[in-house]
Design a protein around this motif. Structure first.
Motif, PDB file in Angstrom:
ATOM      1  N   UNK A   1      60.825  93.187  14.034  1.00 46.66           N
ATOM      2  CA  UNK A   1      59.853  92.548  13.147  1.00 46.66           C
ATOM      3  C   UNK A   1      58.949  91.650  13.989  1.00 46.66           C
ATOM      4  N   UNK A   2      57.634  91.718  13.805  1.00 47.13           N
ATOM      5  CA  UNK A   2      56.757  90.824  14.572  1.00 47.13           C
ATOM      6  C   UNK A   2      56.766  89.408  14.000  1.00 47.13           C
ATOM      7  N   UNK A   3      56.602  88.440  14.859  1.00 43.12           N
ATOM      8  CA  UNK A   3      56.366  87.064  14.409  1.00 43.12           C
ATOM      9  C   UNK A   3      55.045  87.039  13.633  1.00 43.12           C
ATOM     10  N   UNK A   4      54.951  86.179  12.618  1.00 46.34           N
ATOM     11  CA  UNK A   4      53.714  86.060  11.836  1.00 46.34           C
ATOM     12  C   UNK A   4      52.514  85.826  12.737  1.00 46.34           C
TER      13      UNK A   4
ATOM     14  N   UNK B   1      61.327  84.013  12.505  1.00 48.37           N
ATOM     15  CA  UNK B   1      60.504  84.549  13.593  1.00 48.37           C
ATOM     16  C   UNK B   1      60.889  85.996  13.877  1.00 48.37           C
ATOM     17  N   UNK B   2      60.035  86.682  14.638  1.00 48.71           N
ATOM     18  CA  UNK B   2      60.355  88.032  15.086  1.00 48.71           C
ATOM     19  C   UNK B   2      61.192  87.995  16.347  1.00 48.71           C
ATOM     20  N   UNK B   3      61.253  89.129  17.042  1.00 49.65           N
ATOM     21  CA  UNK B   3      62.030  89.177  18.283  1.00 49.65           C
ATOM     22  C   UNK B   3      61.105  89.458  19.464  1.00 49.65           C
ATOM     23  N   UNK B   4      59.920  88.833  19.433  1.00 50.42           N
ATOM     24  CA  UNK B   4      58.913  89.083  20.470  1.00 50.42           C
ATOM     25  C   UNK B   4      58.716  87.848  21.354  1.00 50.42           C
ATOM     26  N   UNK B   5      57.832  87.988  22.333  1.00 49.21           N
ATOM     27  CA  UNK B   5      57.579  86.878  23.271  1.00 49.21           C
ATOM     28  C   UNK B   5      56.980  85.666  22.560  1.00 49.21           C
ATOM     29  N   UNK B   6      56.218  85.899  21.492  1.00 51.30           N
ATOM     30  CA  UNK B   6      55.646  84.787  20.736  1.00 51.30           C
ATOM     31  C   UNK B   6      56.758  83.878  20.206  1.00 51.30           C
TER      32      UNK B   6
ATOM     33  N   UNK C   1      55.801  80.162  10.379  1.00 58.67           N
ATOM     34  CA  UNK C   1      55.403  80.020  11.777  1.00 58.67           C
ATOM     35  C   UNK C   1      54.497  81.203  12.116  1.00 58.67           C
ATOM     36  N   UNK C   2      53.339  80.921  12.691  1.00 54.00           N
ATOM     37  CA  UNK C   2      52.412  81.985  13.101  1.00 54.00           C
ATOM     38  C   UNK C   2      51.957  81.771  14.528  1.00 54.00           C
ATOM     39  N   UNK C   3      51.602  82.859  15.179  1.00 52.69           N
ATOM     40  CA  UNK C   3      50.823  82.755  16.402  1.00 52.69           C
ATOM     41  C   UNK C   3      49.366  82.964  15.991  1.00 52.69           C
ATOM     42  N   UNK C   4      48.499  82.065  16.386  1.00 57.39           N
ATOM     43  CA  UNK C   4      47.071  82.174  16.075  1.00 57.39           C
ATOM     44  C   UNK C   4      46.360  82.856  17.247  1.00 57.39           C
ATOM     45  N   UNK C   5      45.771  84.016  16.990  1.00 60.65           N
ATOM     46  CA  UNK C   5      44.974  84.723  17.999  1.00 60.65           C
ATOM     47  C   UNK C   5      43.506  84.482  17.645  1.00 60.65           C
ATOM     48  N   UNK C   6      42.825  83.716  18.481  1.00 61.69           N
ATOM     49  CA  UNK C   6      41.502  83.199  18.136  1.00 61.69           C
ATOM     50  C   UNK C   6      40.438  83.851  19.002  1.00 61.69           C
ATOM     51  N   UNK C   7      39.354  84.302  18.364  1.00 63.78           N
ATOM     52  CA  UNK C   7      38.183  84.809  19.090  1.00 63.78           C
ATOM     53  C   UNK C   7      36.975  83.968  18.691  1.00 63.78           C
ATOM     54  N   UNK C   8      36.365  83.294  19.670  1.00 66.66           N
ATOM     55  CA  UNK C   8      35.142  82.523  19.411  1.00 66.66           C
ATOM     56  C   UNK C   8      33.958  83.416  19.750  1.00 66.66           C
ATOM     57  N   UNK C   9      33.060  83.611  18.764  1.00 67.13           N
ATOM     58  CA  UNK C   9      31.970  84.585  18.872  1.00 67.13           C
ATOM     59  C   UNK C   9      30.627  83.919  18.590  1.00 67.13           C
ATOM     60  N   UNK C  10      29.548  84.569  19.023  1.00 64.57           N
ATOM     61  CA  UNK C  10      28.214  84.058  18.684  1.00 64.57           C
ATOM     62  C   UNK C  10      27.968  84.176  17.184  1.00 64.57           C
ATOM     63  N   UNK C  11      28.451  85.278  16.587  1.00 68.24           N
ATOM     64  CA  UNK C  11      28.342  85.472  15.135  1.00 68.24           C
ATOM     65  C   UNK C  11      29.478  86.373  14.673  1.00 68.24           C
ATOM     66  N   UNK C  12      29.823  86.271  13.409  1.00 64.05           N
ATOM     67  CA  UNK C  12      30.898  87.108  12.863  1.00 64.05           C
ATOM     68  C   UNK C  12      30.406  88.547  12.724  1.00 64.05           C
ATOM     69  N   UNK C  13      31.178  89.543  13.179  1.00 64.73           N
ATOM     70  CA  UNK C  13      30.701  90.926  13.122  1.00 64.73           C
ATOM     71  C   UNK C  13      30.573  91.445  11.693  1.00 64.73           C
ATOM     72  N   UNK C  14      29.518  92.231  11.472  1.00 67.42           N
ATOM     73  CA  UNK C  14      29.355  92.927  10.191  1.00 67.42           C
ATOM     74  C   UNK C  14      30.217  94.195  10.233  1.00 67.42           C
TER      75      UNK C  14
ATOM     76  N   UNK D   1      42.432  86.717   9.080  1.00 64.54           N
ATOM     77  CA  UNK D   1      43.355  87.703   8.487  1.00 64.54           C
ATOM     78  C   UNK D   1      44.753  87.324   8.940  1.00 64.54           C
ATOM     79  N   UNK D   2      45.689  87.248   7.991  1.00 61.03           N
ATOM     80  CA  UNK D   2      47.060  86.856   8.324  1.00 61.03           C
ATOM     81  C   UNK D   2      48.004  88.031   8.097  1.00 61.03           C
ATOM     82  N   UNK D   3      48.804  88.321   9.120  1.00 62.82           N
ATOM     83  CA  UNK D   3      49.883  89.311   8.995  1.00 62.82           C
ATOM     84  C   UNK D   3      51.186  88.520   8.946  1.00 62.82           C
ATOM     85  N   UNK D   4      51.811  88.390   7.754  1.00 71.73           N
ATOM     86  CA  UNK D   4      52.951  87.478   7.609  1.00 71.73           C
ATOM     87  C   UNK D   4      54.153  87.824   8.485  1.00 71.73           C
ATOM     88  N   UNK D   5      54.355  89.115   8.758  1.00 69.68           N
ATOM     89  CA  UNK D   5      55.465  89.512   9.624  1.00 69.68           C
ATOM     90  C   UNK D   5      56.785  88.902   9.173  1.00 69.68           C
TER      91      UNK D   5
END
Length: 308
Positions: free
Chosen positions: A91-94, A62-67, A11-24, A109-113
């Protein structure tokens, strides 16, 4: 509750950023639009199977956070039995950090948590649940030793196991031999079989090689090219449904979850794959991972509109 499908996975929480281009490296892109959604292959497949009509229990960490709290509420809303969801303190949720550019290309990038705390010891605590399952559905976003342990335990209990080996990883022959169903995409099929899957003939050869490694049934998803499946008795190509995709995230997970739901409802394999194919196609016309998984009524309506 009678448990038809027991899903064991991430189980993961997906934190998504939509950008004009991927940063170098070293660059800051300041025009991002941010959003978050519930994801993780195990969770996506559990939600898809439940919405498609199966009685689903989910073993996840899961972790013990709001996610974690919002995920649990979502699982329950989808009708999933959450009695075997374990939460770990400190422990954070993935979490998956996803950057998507204007062309739809992404970097993740995935942080399995907490996902990496789903241990064989905890699987032992779930033995009663597993022993009552009709089908156990697995992926590879939890510790590999836990996946192997589940396959061994299920084999000793005479249980059907469906494995979606994603992210792609090689498996030992003894574990492949214990599988009822191996469902792979093109990347996974090529890695595990060691053969290319570019042409229909190559797909067939790779499928035969995978089948010779031990599973009772092999399913290869090929995106817009459709789905190829084979057993010792039959082999068939099932066409894809033509749709205009908006977001292909979790389409493979929707396919796996819905296919599992159809298997335990004793549908003929051709019908089960058509149904799962329709659900996956429909999911690509919506944004997000779990939000895109359709329910039975939506899948039936889509099939009525798109019968070959």
């Amino acid at each position: 509750m009678h448990n038809q499908v027991v899903v064991i996975g991430s189980s993961n929480i997906d934190l998504i950023a939509r950008l004009s281009h991927l940063p170098k490296p070293g660059e800051t892109v300041g025009n991002a639009e941010s959003s978050q959604a519930h994801g993780g292959k195990g969770a996506n497949q559990a939600v898809a199977a439940a919405r498609a009509g199966a009685a689903v229990s989910f073993i996840t960490s899961l972790g013990d956070d709001a996610f974690a709290d919002s995920m649990l509420q979502d699982f329950k809303r989808s009708g999933i039995n959450t009695d075997y969801v374990v939460q770990h303190k400190n422990t954070p949720t993935g979490t998956a950090y996803i950057w998507v550019d204007a062309q739809g290309e992404n970097s993740i990038a995935v942080a399995p948590g907490a996902n990496y705390k789903l241990s064989p010891d905890y699987i032992d605590e779930c033995r009663i649940l597993i022993s009552g399952a009709e089908l156990i559905l697995l992926q590879l976003e939890i510790p590999f030793e836990t996946v192997e342990y589940v396959i061994d335990l299920a084999a000793s209990l005479g249980k059907k196991v469906m494995l979606n080996p994603a992210p792609a990883q090689k498996l030992e022959r003894k574990h492949l031999k214990a599988l009822y169903n191996l469902t792979v995409n093109e990347t996974e099929a090529a890695m595990i079989s060691g053969l290319p899957v570019d042409s229909p003939e190559q797909v067939m050869e790779a499928g035969k090689k995978l089948l010779s490694m031990g599973p009772e049934m092999v399913v290869i998803t090929l995106g817009s090219r459709g789905v190829f499946y084979l057993t010792k008795r039959e082999q068939k190509m099932v066409e894809a449904y033509p749709v205009k995709p908006v977001d292909t995230t979790a389409a493979g997970d929707v396919f796996c979850g819905v296919l599992a739901s159809q298997i335990v409802q004793n549908k003929k394999m051709m019908e089960a794959i058509k149904y799962a194919n329709a659900a996956a196609a429909l999911s690509t016309t919506r944004l997000g991972a779990q939000p895109s998984a359709p329910n039975q009524q939506e899948i039936k309506a889509f099939l009525d509109q798109h019968e070959f």
